[in-house]
Design an enzyme around this catalytic site. Structure first.
Site, PDB file in Angstrom:
ATOM      1  N   ASP A   1      92.955 -64.166 -47.657  1.00 50.79           N
ATOM      2  CA  ASP A   1      91.827 -64.917 -47.121  1.00 50.79           C
ATOM      3  C   ASP A   1      90.771 -63.887 -46.752  1.00 50.79           C
ATOM      4  OD1 ASP A   1      90.325 -67.071 -46.326  1.00 50.79           O
ATOM      5  OD2 ASP A   1      91.490 -67.496 -44.513  1.00 50.79           O
TER       6      ASP A   1
ATOM      7  N   ARG B   1      89.986 -75.290 -57.629  1.00 48.81           N
ATOM      8  CA  ARG B   1      90.079 -73.942 -58.186  1.00 48.81           C
ATOM      9  C   ARG B   1      91.531 -73.617 -58.505  1.00 48.81           C
ATOM     10  NH1 ARG B   1      87.095 -71.000 -53.204  1.00 48.81           N
ATOM     11  NH2 ARG B   1      88.774 -72.153 -52.219  1.00 48.81           N
TER      12      ARG B   1
ATOM     13  N   GLU C   1      84.281 -65.120 -44.936  1.00 51.05           N
ATOM     14  CA  GLU C   1      83.294 -66.012 -45.537  1.00 51.05           C
ATOM     15  C   GLU C   1      82.020 -65.228 -45.830  1.00 51.05           C
ATOM     16  OE1 GLU C   1      83.892 -69.261 -46.331  1.00 51.05           O
ATOM     17  OE2 GLU C   1      85.932 -68.836 -45.695  1.00 51.05           O
TER      18      GLU C   1
ATOM     19  N   ARG D   1      90.915 -68.656 -57.258  1.00 52.60           N
ATOM     20  CA  ARG D   1      91.038 -68.310 -55.831  1.00 52.60           C
ATOM     21  C   ARG D   1      92.253 -67.411 -55.741  1.00 52.60           C
ATOM     22  NH1 ARG D   1      92.126 -67.332 -51.129  1.00 52.60           N
ATOM     23  NH2 ARG D   1      91.414 -68.457 -49.301  1.00 52.60           N
TER      24      ARG D   1
END
Length: 172
Positions: free
Chosen positions: A63, A100, A66, A58
């Site tokens: 960010d 992760r 999605e 990650r």
């Protein structure tokens, strides 16, 4: 007096712990080199180190939208273009709640997370008072209307996740 004695005792006991034992307990933050074999979404990928199992990574400090969010597919395609099949260097900083590895990934000396933010494919993660490690780069991408910032009403993934649940990405 008892506090001084306690501190002195702790200091003496600390001096008796062998240095190699301390070194073994510290996490090894040496970079891990490997090839990016799969991109899961705009901030998660698989790194295959030589002779070791693949590592799900990650990307730290970003960010990305999605997968089911507007600009999610474009973000994933951008990360594929920048990283898929390329040799990368990973510096880990921990694990997330999904297990992760969280880390910074560099390809040819360029930080991949920063590139995703600069090109408008991800946001900087946030801390208190709307600060974050890549907010300056994010604001520049917004001003230049790069990537997702060219889309009116773009929503930060953390806000999107608060109201919408995406199906999990396919395995394999």
């Amino acid at each position: 007096m008892p506090l001084r004695r306690t501190l002195l005792t702790a200091a003496l006991l600390g001096a008796l712990v062998p240095l190699p034992a301390l070194a073994q307990k510290r996490p090894d933050n040496a970079p891990l080199s490997g090839v990016v074999t799969r991109v899961i979404d705009g901030d998660t990928l698989l790194l295959q180190p030589a002779g070791k199992p693949p590592t799900e990574v990650r990307l730290r400090n970003i960010d990305a939208p999605e997968s089911c969010q507007p600009w999610g597919p474009e973000s994933k395609r951008a990360l594929e273009e920048y990283a898929l099949g390329k040799t990368a260097e990973l510096r880990t900083s921990g694990r997330d709640s999904y297990g992760r590895v969280i880390g910074s990934l560099s390809i040819d000396g360029q930080d991949l997370g920063a590139r995703m933010v600069v090109e408008g494919h991800a946001w900087s993660t946030r801390t208190k008072w709307d600060n974050g490690p890549l907010v300056k780069q994010e604001r520049q991408a917004m001003a230049l209307k790069r990537g997702l910032h060219a889309t009116p009403g773009a929503v930060m993934p953390r806000d999107f996740r608060a109201t919408t649940k995406c199906p999990p990405p396919p395995k394999g």
